[in-house]
Design a protein around this motif. Structure first.
Motif, short mmCIF file in Angstrom:
data_model
loop_
_atom_site.label_atom_id
_atom_site.label_comp_id
_atom_site.label_asym_id
_atom_site.label_seq_id
_atom_site.Cartn_x
_atom_site.Cartn_y
_atom_site.Cartn_z
N GLU A 160 0.85 -1.18 0.00
CA GLU A 160 0.00 0.00 0.00
C GLU A 160 0.89 1.24 0.00
O GLU A 160 1.84 1.31 0.78
CB GLU A 160 -0.89 -0.03 1.26
CG GLU A 160 -2.17 0.72 1.09
CD GLU A 160 -3.16 0.44 2.22
OE1 GLU A 160 -2.83 -0.37 3.10
OE2 GLU A 160 -4.24 1.02 2.22
N THR A 161 0.59 2.16 -0.86
CA THR A 161 1.34 3.42 -0.83
C THR A 161 0.36 4.56 -0.62
O THR A 161 -0.77 4.52 -1.10
CB THR A 161 2.14 3.67 -2.12
OG1 THR A 161 1.23 3.87 -3.19
CG2 THR A 161 3.07 2.52 -2.44
N PHE A 162 0.82 5.58 0.10
CA PHE A 162 -0.02 6.72 0.41
C PHE A 162 0.65 7.98 -0.11
O PHE A 162 1.68 8.40 0.45
CB PHE A 162 -0.23 6.84 1.93
CG PHE A 162 -0.73 5.57 2.57
CD1 PHE A 162 -2.08 5.29 2.63
CD2 PHE A 162 0.18 4.64 3.09
CE1 PHE A 162 -2.53 4.12 3.22
CE2 PHE A 162 -0.25 3.47 3.67
CZ PHE A 162 -1.61 3.20 3.73
N SER A 163 0.14 8.51 -1.17
CA SER A 163 0.69 9.74 -1.80
C SER A 163 2.20 9.67 -1.94
O SER A 163 2.92 10.62 -1.63
CB SER A 163 0.32 10.98 -0.97
OG SER A 163 -1.07 11.10 -0.91
N LEU A 164 2.69 8.55 -2.38
CA LEU A 164 4.14 8.34 -2.47
C LEU A 164 4.73 9.25 -3.56
O LEU A 164 4.28 9.24 -4.70
CB LEU A 164 4.41 6.87 -2.82
CG LEU A 164 5.82 6.38 -2.61
CD1 LEU A 164 6.17 6.38 -1.13
CD2 LEU A 164 5.98 4.96 -3.16
N LEU B 195 1.61 8.82 -5.63
CA LEU B 195 1.22 7.46 -6.04
C LEU B 195 0.44 6.76 -4.92
O LEU B 195 0.94 6.63 -3.80
CB LEU B 195 2.48 6.65 -6.38
CG LEU B 195 2.25 5.27 -6.97
CD1 LEU B 195 1.79 5.36 -8.40
CD2 LEU B 195 3.55 4.46 -6.91
N ASN B 196 -0.76 6.36 -5.25
CA ASN B 196 -1.57 5.60 -4.28
C ASN B 196 -1.84 4.22 -4.87
O ASN B 196 -2.68 4.06 -5.74
CB ASN B 196 -2.89 6.32 -4.01
CG ASN B 196 -2.67 7.59 -3.22
OD1 ASN B 196 -2.19 7.56 -2.09
ND2 ASN B 196 -2.95 8.72 -3.83
N LYS C 100 7.94 12.53 -0.16
CA LYS C 100 6.66 12.70 0.57
C LYS C 100 5.93 11.36 0.57
O LYS C 100 6.23 10.49 -0.24
CB LYS C 100 5.79 13.74 -0.11
CG LYS C 100 6.11 15.17 0.27
CD LYS C 100 5.03 16.13 -0.23
CE LYS C 100 5.11 16.34 -1.73
NZ LYS C 100 4.14 17.31 -2.27
N GLY C 101 4.99 11.22 1.43
CA GLY C 101 4.17 10.02 1.43
C GLY C 101 4.81 8.84 2.14
O GLY C 101 5.85 8.99 2.78
N LYS C 102 4.17 7.70 1.97
CA LYS C 102 4.62 6.52 2.72
C LYS C 102 4.34 5.25 1.92
O LYS C 102 3.38 5.20 1.13
CB LYS C 102 3.83 6.48 4.04
CG LYS C 102 4.39 5.54 5.07
CD LYS C 102 3.45 5.47 6.25
CE LYS C 102 3.65 4.17 7.02
NZ LYS C 102 2.62 3.87 7.96
#
Lengths: 453, 409
Positions: free
Chosen positions: B6-10, B29-30, B64-66
Motif C-alpha cells: 500500500e502506498t499513500f501519496s508516495l 502514487l496511491n 513525501k508520502g509513505k
C-alpha cells in the motif's frame, strides 16, 4: 549473527578471489625470505637481526595496512557501484549488520595474513643465529640485548613550575626581563634551564635517581644501566671520570644490609651511549632501586644527562616470543582501526576517493608526532584558536609512530600487556568506535540507490 | 490488513547537488495491491516503475508520502524475510559460482544447512543451471544471470515476490518459464508485483495492472476489463475440415447483418515455433554450454512425487481460487480460447465438414472474445510441446492442491 557471518565469509571470498590479497601475499612471501638472506646490518649478528626485524615488521605492517584499506573500501564501494547491495539489503539484514560483516571479514583475513607472516618472520629470526657463524660474545650480546624483552625505566620528569614562576617574578622585579619578549617565551626558557639543572651534576656533586616496581623475570640475571654524558665544557681527552652507586640506599639509614650496594668507577667518552651490566641482586625485595652518579673531582666540568637518552635502567621482564606476539597484536590494532576508517570512507565516497582519504589518514598516522609538533610550533601565536579547533581533530587521528612495534623488537624493549591494552583502549575502544558509529549513522540514513557522482 | 502493498501519496523528487533541476520521478502514487494478487506495474522507460520499487524496499526514501509492505516498513528485516526481490538486472557477485550465490543468500535468511542445501539444488534444477552450478556467475550470459537472480529471489519461499523486468535478457523459453512460475506461485497464494515495459509478459500473467507515465498512474484496473473490446466480436472455429463453401456462407451471413469479416488461417506465434525448435533439439541431446531450457519449471512446480521439492518450500501457501486473468496464453490459439457462440449461428456454421478457418468479424455480435479460463489452460505449453499426456496433467493438478494444503515443511 548468521547474516553477519554470511557477509564476512563473502567478503573474505571476494578479497581472495578478486586477487586483492594475492598481490600482497606474493609480495611478502617473496620479500621476507629474501630480506632474511640479504640483510647484514652493521656486520654483527645483533645488527643483522635488528635490521631484518626492523625492515620485515615495517614492511609487513605497511603492506597489510594497505591491504586492509583496499580490501575494505573495495568491498563496500564495489557492492554499491555494482548494485549487489540492492539484492543484499532487501534480505533480512540490517545495514549495521552488513557493515559489521564486512569489517569482520576483512579483520579475519588480515589477522590470518598477519599470523602467517609473523610466523615466517619469527622463524627466520630464531634460526638466523644458527646459520650465522657468530662468536660466543656475539651470541651473549644478542641474548642480552635482542632475544629479550627488557623493561625500561627512565627518570621521571620533575615539575619545576613553581620554581620557574618564582624566578620569573624575581627577574621581573629586578627589571631583568628583556623588552619585547613574551612572558610565555621567557618562562619556557626558564623551564628548560631548570630541568637541565635537575639533570646536571657540578664537580664533586651528585645525582640520584630512584625507581620503584623493578621486577625482573629472573632475579639471578642482570640489570643494565644505560647512560650518556653531556658536558658544559669539553674535557681535553673528551672523557669523564664518574663513580656509580647502585642499590638500595635505604639500608644504610636503617643499618640493616640485606641486598648488596655496588660501586664502580668508570672513564667514558662524552656523548656516547654505554650500557653497564649489574647483577640483579641489587634490587630490594619491594622492587626499589636507586642509581647514583658522582661527578668526581678528576673532572673539570659540569656533567649532564640529556633528557631523551641520558639515563635508562633496563631489566629482562619477559621473553622475546611473548614480546613478538604483542608486537604483532599492535599491528593488528592498526589494521582494525584502518578497517573501521575505510568502512566510514566507503559509506559516502566512491572507491578512488575513499582510498585516497584512507591513505592520507594512514600517512598522517605514521608521522603524527612530527605533525603534532609542527602544528604546536607554528601555532604559538594563535594558541587559543589552535587549541580549541585544530588540535582536538589532530588528537583524534591515530598515532601509529608513537608506539612502533619494530622499535620495541629492535632494542629488545618490553612491550607490556598494559601498554598494549592502553593502545587498544585509545585506538580501538575510543577512536575506532567513534569512527564506526559515524559510519553506521551515515550508512543508515543514506539512500543506497541514489547515484553519487 | 487488507493489502500486501500500500502506498499513500508516495512521491519522489530528484534534485541535483544544489537542490535544482527537480524531477518528479514518482508523484502522489496511491497503490493498493491485495494479497494473492498478480499486479503489473507498466510504463515506458523513466516512468517511475523502478523508483517505486526502490522506495517500497527502502533503497530510496520518499520525498513525501509513505509505502507499506505487509503493513510494515520495507527495511524491517521481519518484513524482508517474507519478500523475494529480483532487481532490474541480476546484480550478482561475479566471483561466486551459482551454488555459492544461493548459499550466500540462504545464509542471510538463516536457513538451516539441510534446508538450504535442498533448496539450492532444487532451485538450480528449476532454473536449468544445475550443470553449470560450479561456474562463476561472472562468466554467465545475461539470461543465465537472470535465472540465478530469480532463484535467489525464491530461496526464502517469499510471500511477496517483486520482479523488476524479470524477462529481460531471457530467451523465449526462459520468458515462458517465468510466466508459468508466476502463475503457479499465484495459485499457491503468493502476492506478485511485476514491473515491466514488455506488455505481453504482463498481459499473460497479471490480474490487475497500473500504467505509469511521468511518475503518475494513468490508468489502473483488471486486465480483462481494460482490454475488452466491446465493439468487436471474434469467432474461433476449432476444426480443420471446414470447406470454402462454409466460409462463404459465414461471410454472407455476416454481411447480411451489415458487418464485414475476414477469414484467414491462423499464424503460429514465433514464440511457439521457437520453443518447438529448441525442444526438438533437446530431444536429440544436442549439447549446450548455457542454461538448459527444459520443462523444469512446469515439471517442478507440478510434481508432488519429489520428496521435499520446491513446492514444499517455495509455494507452500494454500492454493488460491483461480481467476481468469491468472492464465497464460496458450500457444495453440484455437484450443486456448473458449468461445461461447450463439447456438443458432454455430449450427449454421458447422453444418458442412470443411477445413479449419479463423473468422474475425467487425461489428458483428456472434461471440465475445474471452480471456482464457484457468481450468482450460492448466496444461503447460511446454508439456504440450513435448507431448505430455493428459493424465499427467491431471496428476499435476492434484499435486498442487495437496501441496498447498500440506504447507511448508
Amino acid at each position: 549473527m548468521h547474516s553477519i557471518w554470511a557477509v564476512a565469509k563473502n567478503t573474505i571470498r571476494q578479497a581472495l578471489r578478486m586477487k586483492i590479497a594475492a598481490v600482497f601475499i606474493i609480495l611478502l612471501l617473496v620479500l621476507l625470505p629474501v630480506m632474511g638472506l640479504i640483510t647484514t646490518g652493521d656486520g654483527t649478528l645483533k645488527g643483522r637481526l635488528q635490521t631484518f626485524i626492523s625492515y620485515s615488521m615495517s614492511l609487513t605492517s605497511l603492506l597489510l595496512c594497505m591491504f586492509t584499506i583496499i580490501a575494505t573500501t573495495f568491498s563496500l564501494t564495489n557492492d554499491i557501484k555494482q548494485k549487489q547491495i540492492f539484492t543484499v539489503l532487501t534480505k533480512p539484514i540490517r545495514r549495521s549488520q552488513l557493515l559489521i560483516g564486512k569489517l569482520l571479514g576483512v579483520t579475519i583475513l588480515s589477522s590470518a595474513l598477519l599470523a602467517l607472516f609473523s610466523v615466517i618472520i619469527y622463524t627466520i629470526v630464531i634460526y638466523t643465529p644458527k646459520f650465522y657463524n657468530a662468536s660466543q660474545d656475539e651470541l651473549k650480546q644478542v641474548n642480552n640485548e635482542f632475544f629479550t624483552a627488557r623493561a625500561s625505566l627512565t627518570p621521571t620528569d620533575i615539575d619545576v613550575t613553581d620554581e620557574v614562576n618564582k624566578l620569573y617574578e624575581k627577574l621581573e622585579r629586578n627589571g631583568q626581563i628583556p623588552p619585547n619578549t613574551s612572558p610565555r617565551a621567557v618562562k619556557a626558557l626558564l623551564t628548560m634551564q631548570k630541568k637541565l639543572e635537575k639533570r646536571a651534576a657540578e664537580v664533586g656533586g651528585e645525582l640520584l635517581w630512584e625507581f620503584n616496581n623493578v621486577k625482573p623475570l629472573d632475579p639471578n640475571q642482570s640489570i643494565f644501566v644505560k647512560f650518556k654524558y653531556d658536558v658544559a665544557v669539553n674535557p681535553p681527552d673528551l672523557q669523564i671520570y664518574g663513580r656509580w652507586v647502585i642499590g638500595d640506599y635505604r639500608q644504610i639509614q636503617s643499618g640493616k644490609i640485606e641486598t648488596p650496594i655496588r660501586y664502580f668507577d668508570r672513564k667514558d667518552l662524552i656523548r656516547t651511549v654505554y650500557e653497564v651490566e649489574v647483577p640483579a641482586d641489587v634490587i630490594a625485595e619491594d622492587g626499589f632501586l636507586a642509581v647514583g652518579f658522582i661527578n668526581t673531582t678528576l673532572n673539570d666540568t659540569v656533567v649532564m644527562f640529556p633528557p631523551k637518552d641520558g639515563l635508562e635502567v633496563l631489566y629482562k621482564a619477559d621473553t622475546f616470543t611473548a614480546n613478538f606476539i604483542r608486537a604483532a597484536l599492535l599491528i593488528l590494532l592498526r589494521l582494525v582501526f584502518l578497517a573501521c576508517f575505510a568502512i566510514l570512507a566507503s559509506t559516502f565516497l566512491s572507491f578512488p576517493v575513499a582510498i585516497l582519504l584512507c591513505l592520507t589518514i594512514f600517512s598522517t598516522a605514521t608521522v603524527s608526532t612530527f605533525i603534532v609538533e609542527s602544528f604546536d610550533f607554528m601555532s604559538e601565536n594563535v594558541s587559543a584558536a589552535y587549541r580549541y579547533t585544530l588540535k582536538p581533530i589532530i588528537q583524534l587521528l591515530p598515532q601509529f609512530d608513537k608506539i612502533s612495534p619494530s622499535k620495541f623488537l629492535i632494542h629488545g624493549q618490553l612491550l607490556s600487556w598494559s601498554m598494549l591494552a592502553k593502545v587498544a583502549g585509545i585506538m580501538i575502544c575510543i577512536k575506532a568506535a567513534l569512527v564506526l558509529m559515524l559510519a553506521l549513522l551515515i550508512f543508515t540514513y543514506r539512500e543506497i540507490a541514489k547515484v553519487i557522482i | 490488513m487488507e493489502h500486501a502493498i500500500e502506498t499513500f501519496s508516495l512521491t519522489k523528487i530528484f534534485t541535483d547537488w544544489w537542490g535544482r533541476n527537480r524531477v518528479y520521478a514518482v508523484e502522489d502514487l496511491n497503490l493498493k495491491i491485495k494479497y494473492n494478487e498478480v499486479f503489473g506495474l507498466l510504463g515506458p522507460n523513466g516512468s517511475g516503475k523502478t523508483t517505486t520499487l526502490k522506495m517500497l524496499l527502502g533503497l530510496l526514501y520518499p520525498t513525501k508520502g509513505k509505502a507499506a509492505i505487509f503493513g510494515g516498513d520495507g527495511t524491517d528485516p521481519k518484513i524482508n524475510a517474507r519478500i523475494g526481490f529480483l532487481p532490474e538486472e541480476s546484480y550478482l557477485y561475479k566471483y561466486l559460482n551459482a551454488r555459492e550465490t544461493l548459499d550466500f543468500y540462504g545464509r542471510i535468511f538463516g536457513l538451516p544447512a539441510k534446508v538450504r542445501k535442498m533448496r539450492i539444488e532444487t532451485l538450480l534444477d528449476m532454473v536449468g543451471l544445475k550443470t553449470v552450478a560450479n561456474r562463476p556467475v561472472g562468466t554467465f550470459s545475461k539470461g543465465m544471470a537472470r535465472r540465478i537472480g530469480l532463484a535467489q529471489a525464491l530461496i526464502n519461499d517469499p510471500d511477496l515476490l517483486i520482479l523488476d523486468e524479470p524477462t529481460t535478457g531471457l530467451d523465449p523459453i526462459g520468458t515462458r518459464q517465468i510466466k508459468d512460475l508466476v502463475i503457479q506461485l499465484a495459485k499457491r497464494g503468493k502476492t506478485i508485483l511485476l514491473c515491466s515495459h514488455l506488455l505481453a509478459d504482463v498481459e499473460d500473467v497479471c490480474d490487475r495492472i497500473a500504467i505509469l507515465y511521468g511518475g503518475k498512474i494513468q490508468t489502473e484496473g483488471q486486465v480483462k476489463d481494460l482490454l475488452l473490446q466491446t465493439d468487436k466480436k471474434q469467432i474461433n472455429i476449432n476444426s480443420g475440415s471446414i470447406t470454402d463453401i462454409t466460409t462463404e456462407k459465414i461471410k454472407r451471413l455476416i454481411k447480411a447483418d451489415k458487418a464485414e469479416c475476414e477469414i484467414t488461417s491462423p499464424m503460429e506465434k514465433l514464440e511457439t515455433f521457437f520453443i518447438k525448435t529448441v525442444v526438438a533439439a533437446q530431444q536429440q541431446d544436442k549439447s549446450t554450454s548455457g542454461a538448459v531450457s527444459t520443462t523444469q519449471i512446469s515439471d517442478f512446480l507440478a510434481s508432488k512425487s519429489i520428496e521435499e521439492n520446491i513446492l514444499d518450500k517455495l509455494v507452500s501457501a494454500p492454493v488460491s481460487k483461480p481467476t481468469e486473468s491468472t492464465t497464460t496464453e496458450k500457444v495453440e490459439l484455437l484450443k486456448t480460447t473458449e468461445p461461447q457462440p450463439d447456438k443458432q449461428l454455430l449450427e449454421q456454421l458447422t453444418k458442412p465438414a470443411e477445413p479449419v478457418k479463423t473468422v474475425s468479424a467487425d461489428e458483428t455480435e456472434t461471440t465475445e472474445p474471452q480471456i482464457p479460463e484457468l481450468e482450460k489452460n492448466e496444461k503447460n505449453i511446454l508439456e504440450q510441446l513435448t507431448d505430455r499426456s493428459a493424465s499427467k496433467n491431471d496428476n499435476t493438478e492434484q499435486t498442487d492442491t495437496q501441496t498447498g494444503e500440506s504447507g511448508d515443511a
